[in-house]
Write a protein that holds these residues in place. Sequence first.
Motif, PDB file in Angstrom:
ATOM      1  N   ASN A  55      -6.818   1.052   0.401  1.00  0.00           N
ATOM      2  CA  ASN A  55      -5.742   1.212   1.366  1.00  0.00           C
ATOM      3  C   ASN A  55      -4.436   1.419   0.610  1.00  0.00           C
ATOM      4  O   ASN A  55      -3.711   0.476   0.310  1.00  0.00           O
ATOM      5  CB  ASN A  55      -5.660  -0.011   2.278  1.00  0.00           C
ATOM      6  CG  ASN A  55      -4.519   0.111   3.272  1.00  0.00           C
ATOM      7  OD1 ASN A  55      -4.124   1.215   3.644  1.00  0.00           O
ATOM      8  ND2 ASN A  55      -3.981  -1.028   3.691  1.00  0.00           N
ATOM      9  N   ALA A  56      -4.188   2.684   0.264  1.00  0.00           N
ATOM     10  CA  ALA A  56      -2.990   3.082  -0.467  1.00  0.00           C
ATOM     11  C   ALA A  56      -2.912   4.590  -0.283  1.00  0.00           C
ATOM     12  O   ALA A  56      -3.859   5.200   0.218  1.00  0.00           O
ATOM     13  CB  ALA A  56      -3.117   2.744  -1.952  1.00  0.00           C
ATOM     14  N   TYR A  57      -1.804   5.179  -0.658  1.00  0.00           N
ATOM     15  CA  TYR A  57      -1.768   6.642  -0.663  1.00  0.00           C
ATOM     16  C   TYR A  57      -2.735   7.132  -1.734  1.00  0.00           C
ATOM     17  O   TYR A  57      -2.852   6.507  -2.800  1.00  0.00           O
ATOM     18  CB  TYR A  57      -0.352   7.139  -0.952  1.00  0.00           C
ATOM     19  CG  TYR A  57       0.512   7.206   0.293  1.00  0.00           C
ATOM     20  CD1 TYR A  57       0.537   8.346   1.086  1.00  0.00           C
ATOM     21  CD2 TYR A  57       1.292   6.126   0.673  1.00  0.00           C
ATOM     22  CE1 TYR A  57       1.318   8.417   2.225  1.00  0.00           C
ATOM     23  CE2 TYR A  57       2.086   6.183   1.812  1.00  0.00           C
ATOM     24  CZ  TYR A  57       2.090   7.332   2.584  1.00  0.00           C
ATOM     25  OH  TYR A  57       2.863   7.391   3.718  1.00  0.00           O
ATOM     26  N   GLY A  58      -3.418   8.230  -1.453  1.00  0.00           N
ATOM     27  CA  GLY A  58      -4.368   8.754  -2.422  1.00  0.00           C
ATOM     28  C   GLY A  58      -4.329  10.259  -2.467  1.00  0.00           C
ATOM     29  O   GLY A  58      -3.925  10.909  -1.501  1.00  0.00           O
ATOM     30  N   PRO A  75       0.789  -1.226   0.000  1.00  0.00           N
ATOM     31  CA  PRO A  75       0.000   0.000   0.000  1.00  0.00           C
ATOM     32  C   PRO A  75       0.824   1.280   0.000  1.00  0.00           C
ATOM     33  O   PRO A  75       0.457   2.246  -0.673  1.00  0.00           O
ATOM     34  CB  PRO A  75      -0.814  -0.107   1.290  1.00  0.00           C
ATOM     35  CG  PRO A  75      -0.934  -1.573   1.544  1.00  0.00           C
ATOM     36  CD  PRO A  75       0.337  -2.173   1.030  1.00  0.00           C
ATOM     37  N   GLU A  76       1.954   1.302   0.721  1.00  0.00           N
ATOM     38  CA  GLU A  76       2.679   2.578   0.821  1.00  0.00           C
ATOM     39  C   GLU A  76       3.376   2.961  -0.477  1.00  0.00           C
ATOM     40  O   GLU A  76       3.820   4.087  -0.630  1.00  0.00           O
ATOM     41  CB  GLU A  76       3.675   2.552   1.989  1.00  0.00           C
ATOM     42  CG  GLU A  76       4.908   1.699   1.798  1.00  0.00           C
ATOM     43  CD  GLU A  76       4.691   0.255   2.277  1.00  0.00           C
ATOM     44  OE1 GLU A  76       3.521  -0.157   2.444  1.00  0.00           O
ATOM     45  OE2 GLU A  76       5.686  -0.452   2.472  1.00  0.00           O
TER      46      GLU A  76
END
Lengths: 578, 290
Positions: B71-74, B51-52
């Motif tokens: 669930n990840a940077y957005g 995710p990161e």
Amino acid sequence: MMKDVVFRVGGEGGEGVISCGEILTLACARMGNEIYTFRSYPAEIKGGYAMYQLRTSTEILLSQGSSVDVQVCFNQEAYDRSIKDVRKEGGVVIYDSSSCTPSGTLPTHAYGVPASDLARLELRNYLTKNIIFLGVLSKLFGIDYPILETIIKQKLGKKGEAILNLNFQALKKGYQYVEQNIPKKDLYFVEKVPVQEQRVILSGNQALALGAIAAGCKFYAGYPITPATDIMELLARELPKQGGAVVQAEDEIAALSMVLGAAYTGAKAMTASSGPGISLMAELIGLAGMAELPAVIVDCQRAGPSTGMPTKTEQSDLNHAFYAGHGEAPRIVMALSSVEDAFYGIIRAFNFAVRCQVPVIVLSDQYLAQRTATIRRPDPSKLVIEERTKPTASDCENYKRFRLTESGVSPMAVPGEKGGVFTATGIEHDEGCELSYEPENHWRMTEKRFKKLQLVLKSPDIYRRHGVNDQEIGIIGWGSSEGVIREALSKANDRGIKVAAFHPRLLNPMLPEIGVFIRSCKKVIVPELNFTGQFAREIRARFGVDVVCFNKLAGLPFTPDEILKKIEEVHEQIVHHV
Amino acid sequence: MASETIPQPPGGAINIAPFKTDVHPVWCPGCGDFGVLTCIYRMLATKQLSPENIVIVSGIGCSSRLPAYVNAYGFHTVHGRVLPVATGVKTANPNLEVIAVGGDGDAYSIGAGHIPHAARRNIDVCYIVMDNEVYGLTKGQGSATAPVEMVKGTTPFGQLDDPLNPIAMAIAYDISFVARGYSGKPKELTELITQGVDHKGFALLEVISPCTTFHDTYKPVSQRIRFVDASHDPTDRLAAMKLALEKETIPIGVIYKNQRTSFSERIKTTQERSQAKGTPDFNKLLESFQ
Ligand SMILES: Cc1ncc(C[n+]2csc(CCOP(=O)(O)OP(=O)(O)O)c2C)c(N)n1
Ligand code: SF4
């Protein structure tokens, strides 16, 4: 001998007026003198009146000067347009006697040189005219001949031996013409002085771009526009060497979007433009405020709304810088006051951006962007460079990107960092990025975003004060007029007028010191190159006091004499209680 | 590229749970975007990305809400600017997997000016456009892909403009990976998204994602779709254009492909070229202005 000389070269755009001025400038600087240039040229590449002004002196220079000491006229138009600006007592006009007939009241000294004929008939190349004039200047005012040759070689060496030799001949032709035909009667002379400290010769835009590199800028996106483009050109050469990137965007909306994307990854990022481009960026300035992204946005102001006068200077984007965008989005607004301040000011802008996680709008202008000056060579080891507040291990346990803190600043995680995963958004959100339209939340988060701005108010170098301490008259200017104001001020102080200047370099948030200064004066003059008195209005609104607006709207900077005259006028009013 | 991978259950089943967030989608029941979201989860789980290292960038619209659900940077930006923002993200940190998402209004109306430039640069970003032929978020006005004559609030006497053909446009702009998917065909869509993400360069994934509330096209679309023949050569631009211009059916699959240098690679080359004479220190740079 007069060692503080204002030269001006005027002629048709495309005749080498600017390069003549640039070579002269470099020569004076390399002779150890201070330099201060002023440029005005037509938007078209060829044609139209072009002008280059250089003031050079053995002493520190604060302005371009109030009148011209030595005027060089490449043609009749240059003569007609500029003769009124030439100092009457002791001034010099040098004109192209093949194309120009002097008329009207001449300054004390008028030297005719048939430069067009010499170029066309003897050198068989009209384009050598500007170099012939350099030879003339060399002989008349002591501009070092070998230094001129070196500079010409550096500038034209790439064009081949033949062109270079032709220009060397032209330089000699001008020199010899004076030697054989013109007895020098004026008193101006450029001295060769030993250089005390290491100096660099930079334009405002170059100083700004170098400052950005020193600040750690790693990403630049921009769309070409006068007078901002040379920032991008310098960075395009240098940033890749530092492992950075420059992207030529399809428009300024894209440019700032890219900058925000880069800022989101933790890169120090910047864009530079002028009014029309900055207008397009409005919506994204709000996004930067809302998503709490550090970004530096440079506005090299030019004159007028819409396309206006692209190659002329003005200070009329202050309103836009303060308020661009809908809703209420925080931003820091700074104004650069000199070439030296362009270097250190942009570093301050990056520091403020990362410290507060806000967009910082930096106001420069055509006058500053495109003039050159000698400045002390910066020492990179002495610079203070700030970095973003990173989340600690405990922050990451239950990471809240917009956690409410004392200062309003929340630790900023960036992609690639575990434990920090979040979605930034321009929609109103709470501490943890959850979207929220709750009234208390909107209020609280807006307060948080604005609170951060207070963090810059106690920073060093965000204003300058000049003049006496028991002032009756105060001057509050902003941006590139600082030097001009200082010069006027010292003349006024010499004449016994108690006047002091407060020159904020940080405009928003507004410095409380401005209010203190105003209350210590009987009258305050706010000189601005705009029609409506934009900063004056801000001052009135913020401090509830009136000020004397002094506006100029000519596409040109103030001269020290103009400010001096205004000071004297206000002084008279105080003396006579009007 | 994953630094640490999400553990997956054995036997080929995939676990999408690690990629879900506890934010509940605002979408209406049946909205095509749900299907797209699930396919994105499946692609991420299959590729075992962490995710990161993922950034999902979006514009504004119903579909642009998607980043918050992964669930990840957005980065949920402003209307129409998803591509330049994604360009900034990817250029500043080429190690990230950058995915752009949004609606057809975001992509082909307000943001359309950015498409040819993302194509020219060949940014290494996969752009998933959820096309529902309307502006869902503003309550169903016709978008750039809406059929002419369609009657909506702002076009009470019928839509005045002919629809844009996004696939033909993408091929004309020489976007280096062009595909059409359908949210009603999740298995194929997951595969297309995976290919789009794997593609080195700009991938435009035009996904038919019906708006059940304002313009429900499930039925006609399901009747008209067909999968692109295995014999189609996506590197043949003329054949691709022919497919794009097809009127009777809606071809689903990879339509056009053109492998070429990506923007990230170009930036890297530029850096290397500029450093050919060594990396100058700042003092040296200052010296050149003496
Ligand atoms: C500059 C600007 N103009 C208008 C809007 C209003 N607006 C928000 S979303 C949208 C269109 C959304 O349509 P689309 O991109 O197709 O996404 P969908 O909602 O259908 O998923 C519009 C017009 C806006 N947010 N910003
Ligand atoms: S309005 Fe249409 S596009 Fe928006 S969520 Fe509802 S169904 Fe989906």
